[in-house]
Enzyme design. Structure first.
Site, PDB file in Angstrom:
ATOM      1  N   LYS A  78       0.853  -1.198   0.000  1.00 34.96           N
ATOM      2  CA  LYS A  78       0.000   0.000   0.000  1.00 34.96           C
ATOM      3  C   LYS A  78       0.884   1.242   0.000  1.00 34.96           C
ATOM      4  O   LYS A  78       1.917   1.289   0.685  1.00 34.96           O
ATOM      5  CB  LYS A  78      -0.873  -0.024   1.249  1.00 34.96           C
ATOM      6  CG  LYS A  78      -1.917   1.098   1.332  1.00 34.96           C
ATOM      7  CD  LYS A  78      -2.767   0.915   2.590  1.00 34.96           C
ATOM      8  CE  LYS A  78      -3.859   1.989   2.676  1.00 34.96           C
ATOM      9  NZ  LYS A  78      -4.676   1.828   3.873  1.00 34.96           N
ATOM     10  N   SER A 153      -9.535   1.909   3.030  1.00 36.66           N
ATOM     11  CA  SER A 153      -8.703   2.669   2.136  1.00 36.66           C
ATOM     12  C   SER A 153      -7.676   1.824   1.381  1.00 36.66           C
ATOM     13  O   SER A 153      -7.006   2.333   0.489  1.00 36.66           O
ATOM     14  CB  SER A 153      -7.972   3.778   2.897  1.00 36.66           C
ATOM     15  OG  SER A 153      -7.199   3.235   3.908  1.00 36.66           O
ATOM     16  N   SER A 177      -9.829  -0.429   7.238  1.00 40.31           N
ATOM     17  CA  SER A 177      -9.254  -0.272   5.900  1.00 40.31           C
ATOM     18  C   SER A 177      -8.539  -1.465   5.302  1.00 40.31           C
ATOM     19  O   SER A 177      -8.105  -1.394   4.156  1.00 40.31           O
ATOM     20  CB  SER A 177      -8.318   0.933   5.874  1.00 40.31           C
ATOM     21  OG  SER A 177      -9.088   2.115   5.996  1.00 40.31           O
TER      22      SER A 177
END
Lengths: 487, 96
Positions: A78, A153, A177
Site C-alpha cells: 500500500k 482505504s 481499511s
C-alpha cells in the site's frame, strides 16, 4: 501461464524448479500491465529492483542453496508504506512526488526474507475513506464488478490480490481499511493487535488506531506475511509488547470445544439479508467443526462509530499538520508570505475528505469543545474495550459480518456520513486494539454480478494466532477461497 | 449547529484556505456528522478513567544518543525540500 496461487504453492514451484523467480516476477508484472489500466490497483511499479532481486534468488537456487518461504514471492505494498528511494504518495496530491528517505521496518523485514516488492498500490487520499474513491489518482475498481468499489482505504492492495496481480499484499487498517476491502474483494484481510506490527515508515493517519496488516488469497498466506513483519521494533515504542511466536504453525490445530461468541448488536435491522444469511451459514460451519456458539452482547457497539469519528479525526488533525509545504511535498508557489504557504499548500494539496476530517478534528479538540467531544469519546472507548474484555471471559473469539452490505457502486456514497457508516462493524476492533480478520464466506447477486461477503473474526489482545486459526479452519471447510473473478 | 463563522475560525486554526462555497458545504456536512456523534452524550461515563494508550504502555524509553544521518539519507532529505539555499531550508519570513 497458470501461476501457483498461494505462498506455499509458489515456494514449492520455485524449489522444484517449475518456475524461476525471474519468470515468476515477470509473469506478475505482465498480469499487472494487462489489467491495471482497468483495475487501477497499482500506482507505481518497482520493476528494475524486482528483476534484480529475482535474479539474485535464481542465482542462489542454481547454486543449490535453500530458500526461505517468502523468497521470491511477489508482493504489493500500500502506498502509505515507505520504500527507500521510491515515490510514496499516500494517494495524495501533497505527496505526489515525495521520495522516501528510508524504508519502513516491515519492508526491511520482508526484504531480509527475500520477498519481492512489485510496486505500490492505490488508496484513499491519506488513507481517509472506505472506497478508494478519494485517491488523488482516481479510484480502483472491484475485480468482481468494475462498476463497483473495491472498498478502502486499502482498495488497491485488496484488488491486486483478488485480481491475481500479486501473491499477497500489505495494507493498513485504522477503522477497517484492510478488513472492509478484503470483504468487498473476496480475499483474506488481517488487522493485527495494535502494537504487534511496527508503524515505523507507515505514513501516520491516527496514531492510536493505525496498524499495518496483510492481505492474501488464503488465511495461511496472511499468517505467513504477518509472521514475517510482526515483532517489537525500537523505532516504534508502541510495538514494545509485540508477540514473537509465529501464528502459521498453529493454524491447523482443531477448533473442537472452542467458544465462539455471536454478538446480537452486529445483526441489525438495516442489514442486507443476503449478507446476514451467508454469515449465519458460516457460523453453522464453525459449529460443524466442533465450536460452541454462544450468544453474547457488546452493549456499547452503536457508540463505537461515534467515538471513532471523534478520536480518529482528532488524531488525524495532529498528524496531517506536518503536511505544510515546508520541508517536503507540494508547496504552493504563488504564496506571498509564510501564512499563505501553509494555507494554500494545504488547501491545494490535501483532498476534500482529508480537509473535512482535519476540520472535524480541529473542532472537537478546540477550546470549549474538547471536554464534550474528545474526552467523552475517550471514555466511551474504554467502555467499548471493556465490552470485549467482559465477552472474552466467556468466549475465545467473536464472529460478525465484516460489512452490513456488499460492495457498492462507484459514486453511490456521495454523502460523507453514509460513507462513515460503512465502518460500523469494523471500527470497534481498532478502538479496542484487538486483532480482526475478514475471510470470504459467500457471494450475493446484485445486478447480475456476484459480490463477495466477508466474515469477521475478532480475538483477544495479542491472541492473533487464535483469530487466524479460526479463519483458516473455516476456510479449509469451505470452497470460497477457490473462487476467482474473471477479469 | 456549526455555522459558517465557526467553519472560518476552524479553517484558520487548521491552516486551510477554504473557498466560500467550501465553507458552506463543510458547515452542512460537519453539522450532519456532529449530529450523529451527539449520541455519545447518551452514554453514562461517570467514573470512567481513560488513558490515551490502548495497551496501557507507559514510558517506553530509548537511550538519548545522537546518531548522525548517513550521507544518502541527508541527501534525500535535502532533495525533498521545496526551496533550498545550499544546505539550508529556505522559507518565507517568519516575523514579517
Amino acid at each position: 501461464m497458470e501461476l501457483p496461487r498461494t505462498i506455499q504453492e509458489t515456494h514449492a514451484a520455485l524449489v522444484k524448479g517449475d518456475i524461476s523467480a525471474t519468470e515468476l516476477t515477470g509473469a506478475y508484472l505482465q498480469n499487472i500491465k494487462e489489467h491495471n489500466e482497468v483495475l487501477h490497483a497499482f500506482l507505481s511499479l518497482h520493476e528494475e529492483q524486482a528483476h534484480t532481486d529475482a535474479a539474485n534468488i535464481d542465482k542462489r537456487l542454481k547454486a543449490g542453496e535453500k530458500i526461505g518461504t517468502l523468497e521470491g514471492i511477489p508482493l504489493a505494498i500500500k502506498d502509505n508504506i515507505l520504500v527507500n528511494g521510491t515515490v510514496t504518495t499516500a494517494g495524495s496530491k501533497i505527496l505526489e512526488h515525495y521520495c522516501a528517505s528510508y524504508s519502513a521496518t516491515v519492508i526491511e523485514r520482508l526484504q531480509e526474507r527475500g520477498a519481492i516488492v512489485l510496486g505500490k498500490t492505490n488508496m484513499d487520499d491519506a488513507a481517509m475513506g472506505s472506497s478508494t474513491e478519494s485517491s488523488y489518482f482516481g479510484p480502483t475498481k472491484n475485480p468482481w464488478d468494475i462498476t463497483r468499489v473495491p472498498g478502502g482505504s486499502s482498495g488497491g492492495s485488496a484488488a491486486a490480490v483478488a485480481g491475481g496481480l500479486c501473491v499477497a499484499a500489505l495494507g493498513s487498517d485504522t477503522g477497517g481499511s484492510i478488513r472492509q476491502p478484503a470483504s468487498f474483494c473476496g480475499v483474506v484481510g488481517f488487522k493485527p493487535t495494535y502494537g504487534n506490527v511496527s508503524r515505523y515508515g507507515l505514513i501516520a493517519m491516527a496514531s492510536s488506531l493505525d496498524q499495518i496488516g496483510t492481505f492474501g488469497a488464503t488465511v495461511a498466506d496472511a499468517s505467513i506475511v504477518f509472521d514475517a513483519i510482526k515483532g517489537a521494533d525500537k523505532h516504534d515504542s508502541s510495538s514494545a509488547n509485540a508477540i514473537s511466536t509465529d501464528t502459521y504453525p498453529q493454524l491447523s490445530k482443531a477448533l473442537k470445544g472452542m467458544q465462539i461468541g455471536v454478538p446480537k448488536e452486529y445483526f441489525t435491522d438495516g442489514m442486507d439479508s443476503d449478507v446476514e444469511r451467508s454469515v449465519r451459514e458460516a457460523i453453522d460451519v464453525l459449529k460443524g467443526l466442533g465450536a460452541i456458539i454462544v450468544d453474547i452482547s457488546l452493549p456499547h457497539t452503536k457508540y463505537g462509530l461515534s467515538a471513532y469519528y471523534i478520536i480518529q479525526p482528532a488524531e488525524v488533525s495532529a498528524n496531517i499538520a506536518r503536511l505544510d509545504g515546508i520541508r517536503y511535498g507540494y508547496s504552493a508557489r504563488d504564496s506571498q508570505n509564510l501564512s499563505e504557504v501553509y494555507m494554500k499548500s494545504r488547501e491545494e494539496g490535501l483532498g476534500e475528505e482529508v480537509r473535512r476530517r482535519v476540520m472535524l478534528g480541529t473542532y472537537t479538540l478546540s477550546a470549549g469543545y474538547a471536554d464534550a467531544y474528545y474526552k467523552q469519546a475517550q471514555k466511551v472507548r474504554m467502555l467499548v474495550t471493556q465490552d470485549f474484555t467482559t465477552a472474552f471471559a466467556d468466549v475465545d473469539c467473536i464472529v460478525t459480518p465484516t460489512t452490513p452490505s456488499p460492495a457498492f457502486k462507484l459514486g453511490e456514497k456521495s454523502d460523507p456520513l453514509s460513507m462513515y457508516l460503512q465502518d460500523i462493524f469494523t471500527v470497534s476492533a481498532n478502538i479496542a486494539g484487538i486483532p480482526g480478520l475478514s475471510v470470504p464466506c459467500g457471494f450475493v447477486e446484485r445486478d447480475g454480478a456476484l459480490l463477495p461477503v466477508g466474515l469477521q473474526i475478532l480475538g483477544r489482545h495479542f491472541d492473533d494466532g487464535t483469530v487466524l486459526r479460526v479463519g483458516h479452519q473455516y476456510e479449509q471447510a469451505t470452497e470460497w477461497h477457490n473462487k476467482r473473478p474473471s477479469l | 449547529m456549526i455555522s459558517k463563522e465557526d467553519v472560518s475560525h476552524i479553517a484558520k486554526l487548521a491552516r486551510l484556505e477554504l473557498t466560500e462555497d467550501e465553507k458552506e458545504l463543510f458547515s452542512q456536512q460537519l453539522s450532519s456528522v456532529l449530529s450523529y456523534i451527539e449520541q455519545l452524550k447518551e452514554v453514562d461515563t461517570t467514573g470512567i478513567e481513560y488513558h490515551y494508550h490502548v495497551e496501557g504502555l507507559e514510558n517506553v524509553m530509548d537511550e538519548d544518543e545522537v546518531t548522525p544521518a548517513d550521507e544518502d539519507t541527508r541527501a534525500a532529505l535535502l532533495d525533498a525540500m521545496p526551496d533550498r539555499a545550499g544546505d539550508f531550508l529556505k522559507v518565507k519570513g517568519v516575523f514579517n
